[in-house]
Design an enzyme around this catalytic site. Sequence first.
Site, mmCIF file in Angstrom:
data_model
loop_
_atom_site.group_PDB
_atom_site.id
_atom_site.type_symbol
_atom_site.label_atom_id
_atom_site.label_comp_id
_atom_site.label_asym_id
_atom_site.label_seq_id
_atom_site.Cartn_x
_atom_site.Cartn_y
_atom_site.Cartn_z
ATOM 1 N N HIS A 206 0.872 -1.189 0.000
ATOM 2 C CA HIS A 206 0.000 0.000 0.000
ATOM 3 C C HIS A 206 0.905 1.232 0.000
ATOM 4 O O HIS A 206 1.845 1.307 0.770
ATOM 5 C CB HIS A 206 -0.874 -0.015 1.258
ATOM 6 C CG HIS A 206 -1.896 1.075 1.288
ATOM 7 N ND1 HIS A 206 -1.595 2.376 1.622
ATOM 8 C CD2 HIS A 206 -3.219 1.068 1.000
ATOM 9 C CE1 HIS A 206 -2.691 3.114 1.546
ATOM 10 N NE2 HIS A 206 -3.696 2.347 1.172
ATOM 11 N N CYS A 244 -3.639 2.490 -4.135
ATOM 12 C CA CYS A 244 -4.653 3.233 -3.378
ATOM 13 C C CYS A 244 -4.808 4.597 -4.052
ATOM 14 O O CYS A 244 -3.908 5.439 -3.981
ATOM 15 C CB CYS A 244 -4.245 3.374 -1.920
ATOM 16 S SG CYS A 244 -5.431 4.360 -0.961
ATOM 17 N N HIS A 273 -7.481 0.270 -3.873
ATOM 18 C CA HIS A 273 -8.435 0.996 -3.035
ATOM 19 C C HIS A 273 -8.930 2.146 -3.885
ATOM 20 O O HIS A 273 -8.127 2.920 -4.401
ATOM 21 C CB HIS A 273 -7.754 1.590 -1.797
ATOM 22 C CG HIS A 273 -7.245 0.564 -0.841
ATOM 23 N ND1 HIS A 273 -6.386 0.877 0.191
ATOM 24 C CD2 HIS A 273 -7.486 -0.774 -0.752
ATOM 25 C CE1 HIS A 273 -6.124 -0.221 0.883
ATOM 26 N NE2 HIS A 273 -6.769 -1.234 0.331
ATOM 27 N N ASP A 318 -12.382 2.863 -0.246
ATOM 28 C CA ASP A 318 -11.501 3.108 0.909
ATOM 29 C C ASP A 318 -12.288 3.952 1.884
ATOM 30 O O ASP A 318 -13.490 3.752 2.034
ATOM 31 C CB ASP A 318 -10.188 3.737 0.446
ATOM 32 C CG ASP A 318 -9.009 3.338 1.328
ATOM 33 O OD1 ASP A 318 -9.223 2.696 2.353
ATOM 34 O OD2 ASP A 318 -7.862 3.677 0.985
ATOM 35 N N HIS A 319 -11.657 4.883 2.514
ATOM 36 C CA HIS A 319 -12.329 5.645 3.573
ATOM 37 C C HIS A 319 -13.647 6.250 3.119
ATOM 38 O O HIS A 319 -13.785 6.653 1.974
ATOM 39 C CB HIS A 319 -11.408 6.767 4.044
ATOM 40 C CG HIS A 319 -10.050 6.274 4.397
ATOM 41 N ND1 HIS A 319 -8.932 7.035 4.319
ATOM 42 C CD2 HIS A 319 -9.649 5.051 4.814
ATOM 43 C CE1 HIS A 319 -7.884 6.318 4.692
ATOM 44 N NE2 HIS A 319 -8.302 5.106 4.990
ATOM 45 N N TYR A 332 -13.999 4.421 8.329
ATOM 46 C CA TYR A 332 -14.498 3.071 8.039
ATOM 47 C C TYR A 332 -15.960 2.873 8.435
ATOM 48 O O TYR A 332 -16.308 1.915 9.123
ATOM 49 C CB TYR A 332 -13.584 2.023 8.694
ATOM 50 C CG TYR A 332 -12.245 2.005 8.007
ATOM 51 C CD1 TYR A 332 -12.061 1.300 6.827
ATOM 52 C CD2 TYR A 332 -11.176 2.755 8.493
ATOM 53 C CE1 TYR A 332 -10.846 1.323 6.156
ATOM 54 C CE2 TYR A 332 -9.954 2.791 7.829
ATOM 55 C CZ TYR A 332 -9.812 2.068 6.663
ATOM 56 O OH TYR A 332 -8.622 2.089 6.000
HETATM 57 C C1 DNO Z 1 -5.267 4.110 3.746
HETATM 58 C C2 DNO Z 1 -5.603 2.779 4.273
HETATM 59 C C3 DNO Z 1 -4.429 2.191 5.082
HETATM 60 C C4 DNO Z 1 -3.979 0.827 4.614
HETATM 61 C C5 DNO Z 1 -2.691 0.319 5.213
HETATM 62 C C6 DNO Z 1 -2.239 -0.967 4.558
HETATM 63 O O1 DNO Z 1 -5.500 4.518 2.645
HETATM 64 O O2 DNO Z 1 -6.030 2.017 3.214
HETATM 65 O O3 DNO Z 1 -4.821 2.105 6.419
HETATM 66 O O4 DNO Z 1 -4.949 -0.108 4.891
HETATM 67 O O5 DNO Z 1 -1.708 1.271 5.092
HETATM 68 O O6 DNO Z 1 -1.136 -1.492 5.208
HETATM 69 MN MN MN Z 2 -5.832 2.857 1.006
#
Ligand code: DNO
Ligand code: MN
Length: 357
Positions: A206, A244, A273, A318-319, A332
Amino acid sequence: MKMTFRWYGPEADPITLENIRQIPGTSGIMGAMDWIPVGEVWSNEEISSYIRKVNEAGLECEVIESVNVHEDIKLGKPSRDSYIISYCKTLENLAAYGIKVVVYNFMPVFDWLRTELFHRNGDGSTCLYYDHEELEGLTPQDIVKATLDSSAFPLPGWEPERLADLDGVMAQYTDMTPDQLRDNYRYFLEGIIPTCEKVGIRMVVHPDDPAWDIFGIPRIVHSDSDLQKVIDLVNSPANSLCVCAGSLGSNPDNNVPAILEKYGDMGRVAAAHVRNVKFLGSKKFKEASHLSSDGSLDMYTIMKAIHDHCSNAYIRPDHGRMIWGEVGRPGYPLYDRALGITYLNGLWEAIDKAPTQ
Ligand code: DNO
Ligand code: MN
């Protein structure tokens, strides 16, 4: 493409598997078991009980996010060898229960970082927010305390034990160059990739979030040239990427669709992501809803790049923002990520059905 949803487990996540199963077009979860301390072997019992619950709820669990990398590995300490052996054992155990992809990151000290976890938007929702100028006025201690204090839930990558000796850990990075950190990264990959190849797991890194250095600590995974160097460290499909969009896309110099196209064509994108960010100035952004018109990234082009160049990737929203009064782990929530899934699935269907030129 397989659409997934990150799930923190029965105790740690206020969102249930039944909730997730009701999101249309979601085949499974990206599993997290953050209660296992970094560096420990994930036991068969722990893994099997988690995966059984997911499967019984009618969902797949083929991806784990994350198996975190112990700080001693990033620092290149002599103890790294035993942590690498443990990491390999964890990978063997995960593979035995059907895990195909493992997400991780190689960010020293901090995982993702924001200056505000509940930034209020005009419509009353809240979102994650980052302002570099504000960060520069803070000490690492300030930001760690503010981050941990403002969430009622543990945050992924923000284990209090890991951050307990913040000064001590930070000091060890002061003189480390990006190339030295990359050498430690190579050592880690050389130690684990043979196991991955043997058991059929693909490691996907990531990117750094946000996509620049913070507090003078070296970071080596936040641009196209960084990603190329990661790919060149060990030449194996087991050494792949989790692209991501929001992390790389926090820096307008990164062209996310072009990155997906390039590494997708090389067969090195096994996960993505997909989320949006809204640029508010230099190194200043907030996390928008997934919709293109709400942020600065073009989600259509991103989904099209995945569709055309790495269509076998596991993806997830993602978020998300906190909307409709939802209370939970910042970034989340259920509602806004479910909206994200529905939107991304809609884009996918339209792309898939469009006549090819
Ligand atoms: C941020 C998230 C992160 C991710 C970790 C993977 O964009 O997706 O928390 O899950 O960095 O190790
Ligand atoms: Mn991410």
